[in-house]
Design a protein around this motif. Structure first.
Motif, PDB file in Angstrom:
ATOM      1  N   LEU A  88       0.830  -1.212   0.000  1.00  0.00           N
ATOM      2  CA  LEU A  88       0.000   0.000   0.000  1.00  0.00           C
ATOM      3  C   LEU A  88       0.860   1.257   0.000  1.00  0.00           C
ATOM      4  CD1 LEU A  88      -2.790  -1.259   2.383  1.00  0.00           C
ATOM      5  CD2 LEU A  88      -2.973  -0.859  -0.087  1.00  0.00           C
ATOM      6  N   ASP A  89       1.975   1.212   0.700  1.00  0.00           N
ATOM      7  CA  ASP A  89       2.907   2.354   0.645  1.00  0.00           C
ATOM      8  C   ASP A  89       3.374   2.577  -0.786  1.00  0.00           C
ATOM      9  OD1 ASP A  89       2.656   2.709   3.377  1.00  0.00           O
ATOM     10  OD2 ASP A  89       4.617   1.816   3.867  1.00  0.00           O
ATOM     11  N   GLU A  90       3.645   1.488  -1.478  1.00  0.00           N
ATOM     12  CA  GLU A  90       4.082   1.597  -2.875  1.00  0.00           C
ATOM     13  C   GLU A  90       2.951   2.131  -3.758  1.00  0.00           C
ATOM     14  OE1 GLU A  90       6.762   1.527  -6.048  1.00  0.00           O
ATOM     15  OE2 GLU A  90       7.068   1.502  -3.875  1.00  0.00           O
ATOM     16  N   ALA A  91       1.736   1.682  -3.516  1.00  0.00           N
ATOM     17  CA  ALA A  91       0.595   2.190  -4.284  1.00  0.00           C
ATOM     18  C   ALA A  91       0.452   3.694  -4.099  1.00  0.00           C
ATOM     19  CB  ALA A  91      -0.691   1.479  -3.857  1.00  0.00           C
ATOM     20  N   VAL A  92       0.585   4.163  -2.864  1.00  0.00           N
ATOM     21  CA  VAL A  92       0.462   5.604  -2.593  1.00  0.00           C
ATOM     22  C   VAL A  92       1.658   6.353  -3.181  1.00  0.00           C
ATOM     23  CG1 VAL A  92       0.451   7.336  -0.738  1.00  0.00           C
ATOM     24  CG2 VAL A  92      -1.018   5.307  -0.577  1.00  0.00           C
ATOM     25  N   ARG A  93       2.854   5.770  -3.104  1.00  0.00           N
ATOM     26  CA  ARG A  93       4.036   6.418  -3.696  1.00  0.00           C
ATOM     27  C   ARG A  93       3.853   6.614  -5.197  1.00  0.00           C
ATOM     28  NH1 ARG A  93       8.553   5.718  -6.352  1.00  0.00           N
ATOM     29  NH2 ARG A  93       8.386   3.482  -6.688  1.00  0.00           N
ATOM     30  N   ARG A  94       3.281   5.605  -5.846  1.00  0.00           N
ATOM     31  CA  ARG A  94       3.109   5.668  -7.301  1.00  0.00           C
ATOM     32  C   ARG A  94       1.911   6.532  -7.711  1.00  0.00           C
ATOM     33  NH1 ARG A  94       6.405   2.627 -10.208  1.00  0.00           N
ATOM     34  NH2 ARG A  94       7.671   1.077  -9.118  1.00  0.00           N
ATOM     35  N   ASP A  95       0.899   6.617  -6.845  1.00  0.00           N
ATOM     36  CA  ASP A  95      -0.266   7.464  -7.148  1.00  0.00           C
ATOM     37  C   ASP A  95      -0.765   8.119  -5.858  1.00  0.00           C
ATOM     38  OD1 ASP A  95      -2.498   8.774  -8.042  1.00  0.00           O
ATOM     39  OD2 ASP A  95      -3.572   6.971  -8.704  1.00  0.00           O
ATOM     40  N   PRO A  96      -0.135   9.207  -5.460  1.00  0.00           N
ATOM     41  CA  PRO A  96      -0.510   9.874  -4.210  1.00  0.00           C
ATOM     42  C   PRO A  96      -1.859  10.590  -4.273  1.00  0.00           C
ATOM     43  CG  PRO A  96       1.243  11.092  -5.306  1.00  0.00           C
ATOM     44  CD  PRO A  96       1.016   9.831  -6.091  1.00  0.00           C
ATOM     45  N   THR A  97      -2.503  10.560  -5.425  1.00  0.00           N
ATOM     46  CA  THR A  97      -3.810  11.213  -5.568  1.00  0.00           C
ATOM     47  C   THR A  97      -4.972  10.224  -5.521  1.00  0.00           C
ATOM     48  OG1 THR A  97      -3.799  11.100  -7.986  1.00  0.00           O
ATOM     49  CG2 THR A  97      -2.783  13.054  -6.962  1.00  0.00           C
ATOM     50  N   ASN A  98      -4.687   8.974  -5.171  1.00  0.00           N
ATOM     51  CA  ASN A  98      -5.737   7.961  -5.110  1.00  0.00           C
ATOM     52  C   ASN A  98      -6.269   7.879  -3.673  1.00  0.00           C
ATOM     53  OD1 ASN A  98      -7.274   5.606  -4.885  1.00  0.00           O
ATOM     54  ND2 ASN A  98      -6.060   4.508  -6.399  1.00  0.00           N
ATOM     55  N   GLY A 118      -4.425   3.836   5.540  1.00  0.00           N
ATOM     56  CA  GLY A 118      -4.862   4.201   6.879  1.00  0.00           C
ATOM     57  C   GLY A 118      -5.402   3.014   7.650  1.00  0.00           C
ATOM     58  N   LEU A 119      -6.181   2.176   6.988  1.00  0.00           N
ATOM     59  CA  LEU A 119      -6.733   0.988   7.655  1.00  0.00           C
ATOM     60  C   LEU A 119      -5.627   0.047   8.125  1.00  0.00           C
ATOM     61  CD1 LEU A 119      -9.795   0.195   5.354  1.00  0.00           C
ATOM     62  CD2 LEU A 119      -9.828   1.246   7.637  1.00  0.00           C
ATOM     63  N   ARG A 123      -0.230   7.770  12.056  1.00  0.00           N
ATOM     64  CA  ARG A 123      -0.003   7.528  10.624  1.00  0.00           C
ATOM     65  C   ARG A 123      -1.341   7.300   9.904  1.00  0.00           C
ATOM     66  NH1 ARG A 123       2.095   2.805   7.239  1.00  0.00           N
ATOM     67  NH2 ARG A 123       3.178   3.884   5.571  1.00  0.00           N
ATOM     68  N   ALA A 124      -2.217   6.556  10.555  1.00  0.00           N
ATOM     69  CA  ALA A 124      -3.537   6.296   9.975  1.00  0.00           C
ATOM     70  C   ALA A 124      -4.303   7.602   9.797  1.00  0.00           C
ATOM     71  CB  ALA A 124      -4.321   5.340  10.871  1.00  0.00           C
ATOM     72  N   LEU A 125      -4.294   8.439  10.827  1.00  0.00           N
ATOM     73  CA  LEU A 125      -5.008   9.712  10.752  1.00  0.00           C
ATOM     74  C   LEU A 125      -4.484  10.562   9.599  1.00  0.00           C
ATOM     75  CD1 LEU A 125      -7.100  11.634  11.971  1.00  0.00           C
ATOM     76  CD2 LEU A 125      -5.321  12.437  13.541  1.00  0.00           C
ATOM     77  N   ALA A 126      -3.178  10.594   9.423  1.00  0.00           N
ATOM     78  CA  ALA A 126      -2.599  11.366   8.310  1.00  0.00           C
ATOM     79  C   ALA A 126      -3.085  10.823   6.964  1.00  0.00           C
ATOM     80  CB  ALA A 126      -1.074  11.331   8.389  1.00  0.00           C
ATOM     81  N   ALA A 127      -3.147   9.505   6.827  1.00  0.00           N
ATOM     82  CA  ALA A 127      -3.597   8.911   5.565  1.00  0.00           C
ATOM     83  C   ALA A 127      -5.074   9.224   5.311  1.00  0.00           C
ATOM     84  CB  ALA A 127      -3.366   7.401   5.581  1.00  0.00           C
ATOM     85  N   PHE A 128      -5.908   9.102   6.340  1.00  0.00           N
ATOM     86  CA  PHE A 128      -7.333   9.402   6.170  1.00  0.00           C
ATOM     87  C   PHE A 128      -7.539  10.879   5.833  1.00  0.00           C
ATOM     88  CE2 PHE A 128      -7.867   5.697   9.228  1.00  0.00           C
ATOM     89  CZ  PHE A 128      -8.198   4.800   8.221  1.00  0.00           C
ATOM     90  N   ASP A 129      -6.783  11.753   6.497  1.00  0.00           N
ATOM     91  CA  ASP A 129      -6.912  13.185   6.215  1.00  0.00           C
ATOM     92  C   ASP A 129      -6.504  13.508   4.780  1.00  0.00           C
ATOM     93  OD1 ASP A 129      -7.995  13.752   8.682  1.00  0.00           O
ATOM     94  OD2 ASP A 129      -6.129  14.531   9.544  1.00  0.00           O
ATOM     95  N   LYS A 130      -5.446  12.863   4.278  1.00  0.00           N
ATOM     96  CA  LYS A 130      -5.042  13.059   2.884  1.00  0.00           C
ATOM     97  C   LYS A 130      -6.144  12.573   1.936  1.00  0.00           C
ATOM     98  CE  LYS A 130      -0.071  12.669   3.648  1.00  0.00           C
ATOM     99  NZ  LYS A 130       1.080  11.771   3.520  1.00  0.00           N
ATOM    100  N   ALA A 131      -6.728  11.423   2.249  1.00  0.00           N
ATOM    101  CA  ALA A 131      -7.815  10.897   1.409  1.00  0.00           C
ATOM    102  C   ALA A 131      -8.984  11.877   1.385  1.00  0.00           C
ATOM    103  CB  ALA A 131      -8.268   9.528   1.921  1.00  0.00           C
ATOM    104  N   LEU A 132      -9.298  12.458   2.536  1.00  0.00           N
ATOM    105  CA  LEU A 132     -10.419  13.404   2.619  1.00  0.00           C
ATOM    106  C   LEU A 132     -10.099  14.720   1.931  1.00  0.00           C
ATOM    107  CD1 LEU A 132     -11.503  12.548   6.231  1.00  0.00           C
ATOM    108  CD2 LEU A 132     -12.959  12.365   4.181  1.00  0.00           C
ATOM    109  N   THR A 133      -8.838  15.083   1.865  1.00  0.00           N
ATOM    110  CA  THR A 133      -8.444  16.278   1.108  1.00  0.00           C
ATOM    111  C   THR A 133      -8.733  16.066  -0.370  1.00  0.00           C
ATOM    112  OG1 THR A 133      -6.734  16.833   2.709  1.00  0.00           O
ATOM    113  CG2 THR A 133      -6.495  17.780   0.524  1.00  0.00           C
ATOM    114  N   LEU A 134      -8.511  14.839  -0.827  1.00  0.00           N
ATOM    115  CA  LEU A 134      -8.719  14.513  -2.238  1.00  0.00           C
ATOM    116  C   LEU A 134     -10.190  14.255  -2.569  1.00  0.00           C
ATOM    117  CD1 LEU A 134      -5.673  12.130  -2.594  1.00  0.00           C
ATOM    118  CD2 LEU A 134      -5.918  14.399  -3.645  1.00  0.00           C
TER     119      LEU A 134
END
Length: 167
Positions: A39-49, A57-58, A68-79
């Motif tokens: 999942l880290d690799e997926a986000v690295r390759r497409d940080p807008t997904n 986050g899960l 770390r989870a909160l940061a990931a969820f907040d990024k998802a909600l920004t998008l």
């Protein structure tokens, strides 16, 4: 599924969606550390997904990495501001961090994003229960039951809250 996705990634290592799929498959198999790497690799390759960020986050929550989870969820909600699943995840991360009031707010927001789902209401009830605010927990569980009257977990939680209020 994981084996097929690994084969696909040998041919197309740049494919972010395949890394996401691999992460989800590994998570389902209980291989949490491997899933986190995928999942880290997926986000690295497409940080807008936002879906990859949500999955990240899960997994972080499963690894007891609530910040770390909160940061990931907040990024998802920004998008994607209307992403109810990410808002629920945000609430779960906040609850894990001991921020009950903020978790309740996140679950309430998730309920507005998914108005036909009882789940955010039930989570709000559980958060109130943790904070020992039983009247609010009761109200949240009743809100959940208006949407899903046959949900046995919510019925059980409500019964437990009612019993504790009488004790």
């Amino acid at each position: 599924a994981a084996a097929v996705l690994r084969e696909l990634l040998k041919q197309h290592p740049e494919m972010a969606s395949a890394h996401l799929g691999l992460g989800l498959a590994l998570s389902a198999e209980g291989k949490i550390e491997e899933a986190a790497r995928a999942l880290d690799e997926a986000v690295r390759r497409d940080p807008t997904n936002p879906f990859a960020l949500h999955a990240q986050g899960l997994i972080a929550l499963k690894m007891s990495q609530a910040e770390r989870a909160l940061a990931a969820f907040d990024k998802a909600l920004t998008l994607r501001k209307d992403f109810a699943g990410a808002m629920i995840g945000r609430g779960d991360a906040l609850l894990a961090l001991g921020k009950g009031e903020q978790a309740v707010d996140a679950y309430a927001r998730a309920a507005t994003l998914a108005p036909t789902s009882a789940y955010p209401h039930a989570l709000r009830g559980q958060a109130y229960e943790r904070m020992k605010r039983l009247p609010e927990a009761e109200a949240a569980y009743r809100d959940a039951l208006k949407l899903e009257p046959d949900d046995l977990r919510v019925v059980n939680n409500l019964a437990f809250v009612l019993a504790r209020q009488k004790a």
